[in-house]
Design a protein around this motif. Structure first.
Motif, PDB file in Angstrom:
ATOM      1  N   UNK A 181      -5.367  -3.730  -6.911  1.00  0.00           N
ATOM      2  CA  UNK A 181      -5.760  -4.752  -5.521  1.00  0.00           C
ATOM      3  C   UNK A 181      -4.723  -4.760  -4.557  1.00  0.00           C
ATOM      4  N   UNK A 211     -11.151 -11.003  -4.799  1.00  0.00           N
ATOM      5  CA  UNK A 211     -10.979  -9.633  -5.437  1.00  0.00           C
ATOM      6  C   UNK A 211      -9.649  -8.751  -5.200  1.00  0.00           C
ATOM      7  N   UNK A 226      -6.785 -10.816  -5.547  1.00  0.00           N
ATOM      8  CA  UNK A 226      -5.645 -11.554  -6.265  1.00  0.00           C
ATOM      9  C   UNK A 226      -5.777 -11.023  -7.839  1.00  0.00           C
ATOM     10  N   UNK A 227      -4.716 -11.054  -8.469  1.00  0.00           N
ATOM     11  CA  UNK A 227      -3.436 -11.616  -8.074  1.00  0.00           C
ATOM     12  C   UNK A 227      -2.493 -10.687  -7.398  1.00  0.00           C
ATOM     13  N   UNK A 228      -1.578 -11.029  -6.555  1.00  0.00           N
ATOM     14  CA  UNK A 228      -0.879 -10.218  -5.668  1.00  0.00           C
ATOM     15  C   UNK A 228       0.258  -9.529  -6.615  1.00  0.00           C
ATOM     16  N   UNK A 229       0.658  -8.437  -6.236  1.00  0.00           N
ATOM     17  CA  UNK A 229       1.658  -7.816  -7.342  1.00  0.00           C
ATOM     18  C   UNK A 229       1.234  -7.953  -8.583  1.00  0.00           C
ATOM     19  N   UNK A 230       0.129  -7.340  -8.932  1.00  0.00           N
ATOM     20  CA  UNK A 230      -0.368  -7.415 -10.474  1.00  0.00           C
ATOM     21  C   UNK A 230       0.465  -6.584 -11.328  1.00  0.00           C
ATOM     22  N   UNK A 231       0.485  -5.192 -10.905  1.00  0.00           N
ATOM     23  CA  UNK A 231       0.974  -4.285 -11.903  1.00  0.00           C
ATOM     24  C   UNK A 231       2.462  -3.997 -11.689  1.00  0.00           C
ATOM     25  N   UNK A 232       3.104  -4.771 -10.666  1.00  0.00           N
ATOM     26  CA  UNK A 232       4.843  -4.480 -10.409  1.00  0.00           C
ATOM     27  C   UNK A 232       4.782  -3.483  -9.239  1.00  0.00           C
ATOM     28  N   UNK A 246      -5.977 -13.949 -12.305  1.00  0.00           N
ATOM     29  CA  UNK A 246      -5.516 -14.596 -11.069  1.00  0.00           C
ATOM     30  C   UNK A 246      -4.477 -15.458 -11.262  1.00  0.00           C
ATOM     31  N   UNK A 276      -0.836 -13.403 -14.414  1.00  0.00           N
ATOM     32  CA  UNK A 276      -0.890 -12.114 -14.655  1.00  0.00           C
ATOM     33  C   UNK A 276      -0.187 -11.533 -15.492  1.00  0.00           C
TER      34      UNK A 276
END
Lengths: 366, 396
Positions: free
Chosen positions: A38, A170, A172-178, B351, B354
Motif C-alpha cells: 500500500x 486500504x 493504511x498503515x503507511x510504511x508497513x513493510x519498511x 492499521x 503494523x
C-alpha cells in the motif's frame, strides 16, 4: 540537418507524456504494488525524484551542445570510434525498448479484449501506423499527439466513477513493510520515468531550447501524477493483495464500474487510451531509433530507414519473449536495473563528466 | 481531381472492409448465461450449471403475448475443473456460451466446504465473466437453485440478482470475495440463498388454492475460514454482522414500548457508522467497537404518546441496548463457535499496530477468538413519520 520540423514546448511536454505513460499505467502498478504494497505511492515519489535527476542530467548535457542530438554529441565528447560504439548501444536500446512496448501492447489487447486475433496483427498494425507518422517527421507526430488530450477527460471521468468502490483505509498503515520494499518498488517506475532520456533526441528541435529544463521537469511531474492516480485507482479498490495479483490492475478496476446498473463496461475507455497512447509511445521510440541510425550512418535523410527499422521492430517484438509470463518477469526484474543503470543514468552521467573534464561544448551558445 | 476520386474510392473501400469483424458474434449465435452454479458431486467432480436466457422471452410487448414460453434453460455438465466442465457443456449447447452477462455465481454447499478457490479462479481469470457478479452460497445444491422459477422476475438468476442488489442482507461481489481471501485481516462471508416455498400466483376462476411455488430467498450468510465454508449466520445475526463490519446499514430494530413494555415499537435504520479501535499491549488484545446509528420510528403498538423528547430519549436508550445485544450474539458466535474474524478486526489492528501484526497475522484467528471486545452503541431516533401519537387514541 535530418529533421527540419520544430515543435513548441507544450507539444514537447505532451509528447514526452505520451512517450512514458501508456505502458507505465499498464505494467507499473502491479509491479510496484507487489513490492511496496500500500506504500506504492511513496515508491512513485522516490521514482519521481530519480526521474527529475535524470531529466536534469540529460537536459544539461544536451544544452551544452545546442542543435545536436545525443548521437551527434556522443562522438564529439568521446571521439569518433568510442562515440559510435556508445551510440550503437543506444540504437539497440531504443529498438529493444520499443519491441517490449509493442509486445506489451499486443499482449494486453490479446488477453484483455481480442483473444482470437493473432498477436502479430496488433504488432504490425501499430508499427505500420507509427511508420507513417515517423516518416512524416517529428512535427506531424507531435501534432497528432495533441489530439490525445480529450482522452484524458475520459480517463478522469472513469477515475471519478470509480471512487464509489474506493476505500481510503486500504492505504493504511503507511510504511508497513519498511523502506527497502519501497525503494525496490521505485525501481520500475523510475526506469519508466527515466525514459525521459529520449528527450535528448528532441531538444534540438524545440523552438525554444531554453525551456528544455522546464519541459523535461514538467513532463516527469505530470507523468508521476497520472501514474500515481492510476496506482491509487487500483490500490484503493482492490487493496495491496489483490492489486498485486492482477496483471493489469487498472483495467480490472475500471471493469467494476457500474453506475446504477446501467452505465458499465467502461473498460473500453482504458483500452482506447492505451491504444492511442501506445501508438505514440511506439512512434517516439521508433523515431528516436530511425533518426539515431541515420545519424550513426551519417545519412542525409532518415526516411529510407523507416521501413527496415519497422520490419526489425515487428520481428523483434515477436521473437523477444515467449509469452506473457516471460515478458512480465523481464519487465519486473531485469528491465529496471538494466535500463536505469546503463542507459538512463549511467551513460549520460559519464558523458556529462567527460564533457566537463575535456571541456567539450559549453553554455555560451546554448 | 482524379487523385481525389481515387482517394475517396480507396476510403470507401477500406472503411467497408476494415469495419467488419471477422470473428463477430451475433446475438442469435450466443447462449447468454444469466447465472451459473457449481456443485461438488459425490464422485468428487465439479458440476457446472448454467442458466441460459431464452432470448425470445425477453423481447418486448409483442412476444409477451405468447404467454407461457420458458424464459430460460438450465443445463449442467461435469468436469475436473470449471473449464473442463464448460467444455463438456459445449456439446449440449448449440450456441457459443457467453459469460459477460452472468449476474450470479452460486456455489453449492458441498462445493463451498471443499473450497471456493476451485470455483472463483476460473471466473476471475477469464476475460468474459465480470468481477462484479454476485457470489452466493446455496444451502443444498446450486443446481436446484438455478432450476427454480421466479414469479416476479423472469428467472431465478434475475431474482437473486435483484435481491442481492437491494442489499437486504450482506451481499458480496466476486472481486470482494477475492479481496477478503487475499488478506489475513478478515475472513470471508458470502450471502446464503435457499430455495423455499414462497407465495402463490392466484388467477381468475381458481376453485382450489393455487399451488405454492418454490422460490429463491436470501437467508443470512455462510461463514468461511479462508476458502472453506464452516458455518452459517441467520438473517438476524447477519444484520449485526453488517453493523460490526461497518457496511451500509439497513433494517429494522424492534424494541419494547417505553410506556407499555408488552407492546413493541419498530425503528428503521437510516444510517450508521462503526468504529473499531484495537488496543494491544503486547499481551492482551482488546477491541473497543463503537456503533453509531440513526433511525426513524415507523410503528408503535401502544397508546402511549411517544412524540415527547423524554420518550424519544428512552427509545434511543432501548435501541442502543438492542443493538449491543444483537451485536454481541453475532460476535459470540464468530469468536466461540467458528473462531474466525469475519468483521475485519484484523485489518483495523493492522492499521494501528503494523509491527505486532507481522507477528500475529499467522495466528490471527486464535488471537481474535480470545480477544476481549467491548461494544458500545449510540442510537438516535430522528423522525417519527406522519403521526405524532397513535391515531384513534381516546381523549384523556
Amino acid at each position: 540537418m535530418l529533421e527540419k520540423g520544430k515543435i513548441n514546448s507544450l507539444q514537447a511536454i505532451l509528447l514526452m507524456i505520451s512517450m512514458i505513460l501508456p505502458t507505465a499505467v499498464l505494467s507499473v502498478p502491479a509491479i510496484t504494488v507487489k513490492s511496496a504494497r500500500q506504500d506504492a505511492w511513496l515508491s512513485i515519489i522516490v521514482a519521481t525524484v530519480v526521474g527529475l535527476l535524470i531529466a536534469w542530467l540529460v537536459v544539461t548535457l544536451s544544452l551544452r551542445f545546442p542543435g545536436k542530438t545525443l548521437f551527434e554529441y556522443v562522438e564529439e565528447i568521446l571521439g569518433k570510434i568510442p562515440g559510435k560504439i556508445v551510440s550503437f548501444f543506444y540504437i539497440w536500446w531504443f529498438l529493444h525498448m520499443n519491441a517490449l512496448v509493442i509486445r506489451e501492447y499486443g499482449v494486453f489487447l490479446a488477453t484483455a479484449i481480442m483473444p482470437d486475433t493473432p498477436i502479430s496483427v496488433f504488432h504490425i498494425v501499430v508499427v505500420v501506423v507509427a511508420a507513417y507518422a515517423v516518416r512524416n517527421g517529428l512535427e506531424v507526430l507531435s501534432r497528432a499527439n495533441q489530439l490525445l488530450i480529450p482522452t484524458t477527460v475520459l480517463l478522469a471521468t472513469v477515475f471519478i466513477l470509480s471512487t464509489g468502490n474506493m476505500k481510503l483505509s486500504r492505504m493504511l498503515p503507511v510504511i508497513d513493510t519498511g523502506l527497502l520494499p519501497i525503494i525496490k518498488g521505485a525501481a520500475a517506475p523510475a526506469s519508466w520515468l527515466g525514459e525521459i532520456v529520449t528527450f535528448a533526441m528532441i531538444i534540438p528541435y524545440l523552438n525554444r531550447p531554453r525551456e528544455a529544463h522546464r519541459v523535461a521537469a514538467l513532463s516527469v511531474l505530470l507523468v508521476s501524477f497520472f501514474l500515481t492516480a492510476s496506482i491509487l485507482e487500483a490500490l484503493l479498490i482492490f487493496g495491496p493483495n489483490l492489486t498485486g495479483a492482477w496483471i493489469f490492475p487498472v483495467f480490472n478496476a475500471v471493469r467494476l464500474i457500474s453506475v446504477d446498473n446501467s452505465l458499465g463496461r467502461l473498460e473500453i475507455i482504458i483500452v482506447l487510451a492505451w491504444v492511442l497512447g501506445g501508438f505514440f509511445k511506439v512512434g517516439v521510440f521508433y523515431y528516436a531509433a530511425v533518426l539515431g541510425s541515420a545519424q550513426w550512418l551519417e545519412l542525409k535523410d532518415y526516411r529510407p530507414l523507416v521501413l527496415p527499422v519497422g520490419i526489425i521492430l515487428v520481428a523483434l517484438s515477436i521473437l523477444i519473449h515467449e509469452g506473457i509470463v516471460d515478458l512480465f518477469d523481464f519487465l519486473a526484474r531485469v528491465w529496471p536495473p538494466y535500463a536505469l543503470i546503463v542507459f538512463e543514468a549511467g551513460i549520460p552521467l559519464v558523458l556529462l563528466l567527460v564533457a566537463l573534464v575535456r571541456g567539450k561544448g559549453g553554455r555560451k551558445n546554448a | 481531381m482524379l487523385k481525389k476520386i481515387a482517394v475517396l474510392l480507396l476510403l470507401i473501400f477500406l472503411t467497408s472492409s476494415l469495419a467488419g469483424c471477422w470473428n463477430r458474434k451475433e446475438i442469435t449465435d450466443m447462449a447468454i448465461v444469466l447465472g451459473t452454479g457449481v456443485d461438488w458431486t459425490a464422485e468428487g467432480r465439479l458440476r457446472l450449471t448454467v442458466q441460459i436466457a431464452e432470448p425470445g422471452a425477453f423481447a418486448g410487448e409483442e412476444a409477451a403475448g405468447r404467454g407461457e414460453e420458458a424464459t430460460n434453460w438450465v443445463v449442467s455438465a461435469e468436469g475436473k475443473t470449471i473449464e473442463e466442465a464448460a467444455r463438456n457443456l459445449a456439446p449440449k449447447v448449440p450456441r457459443n456460451i457467453f459469460w459477460d452477462h452472468c449476474m450470479i455465481l452460486v456455489i453449492g454447499e458441498e462445493m463451498a466446504r471443499k473450497g471456493t478457490n476451485l470455483v472463483t479462479n476460473f471466473f476471475l481469470r477469464s476475460r468474459e465473466p465480470r468481477e462484479i457478479m454476485w457470489v452466493l452460497v446455496a444451502k443444498g445444491e446450486a443446481k436446484d437453485f438455478l432450476e427454480t422459477y421466479s414469479d416476479l422476475e423472469k428467472t431465478s438468476a434475475q431474482a437473486a440478482n435483484l435481491l442481492t442488489r437491494m442489499r437486504t442482507g450482506y451481499s458480496v461481489q466476486l472481486w470482494e470475495l477475492a479481496e477478503m481471501l487475499a488478506g489475513k485481516g478478515v475472513q470471508p462471508v458470502v450471502t446464503r440463498v435457499e430455495v423455499k416455498e414462497a407465495g402463490v400466483t392466484p388467477g381468475p376462476g381458481q376453485e382450489m388454492k393455487p399451488p405454492v411455488h418454490k422460490q429463491v430467498e436470501i437467508s443470512g450468510v455462510g461463514v468461511f475460514k479462508e476458502e472453506k465454508l464452516i458455518g452459517w449466520l441467520d438473517d438476524y445475526e447477519t444484520r449485526a454482522l453488517l453493523w460490526l463490519k461497518g457496511e451500509p446499514m439497513e433494517g429494522v430494530i424492534t424494541v419494547p414500548d417505553p410506556g407499555e413494555p408488552d407492546k413493541e415499537v419498530s425503528i428503521t435504520i437510516r444510517r450508521g457508522s462503526t468504529k473499531v479501535v484495537p488496543e494491544y499491549d503486547g499481551k492482551n488484545l482488546r477491541f473497543a467497537v463503537k456503533v453509531k446509528m440513526e433511525g426513524d420510528m415507523v410503528e408503535q403498538q401502544s397508546r402511549e404518546n411517544l412524540a415527547k423528547p423524554e420518550m424519544i430519549k428512552v427509545l434511543e436508550k432501548e435501541m442502543a441496548e438492542e443493538i449491543k445485544k444483537r451485536a454481541f450474539i453475532t460476535l459470540e458466535k464468530a469468536q466461540k463457535e467458528y473462531g474466525v474474524d469475519i468483521f475485519g478486526f484484523g485489518d483495523a489492528f493492522h492499521r494501528k499496530y503494523k509491527k505486532a501484526w507481522r507477528e500475529l497475522k499467522n495466528r490471527w484467528d486464535t488471537e481474535f477468538a480470545e480477544a476481549e471486545v467491548i461494544i458500545e452503541a449510540e442510537a438516535y431516533v430522528r423522525e417519527i413519520g406522519l403521526l405524532s401519537k397513535r391515531a384513534g387514541t381516546p381523549e384523556e
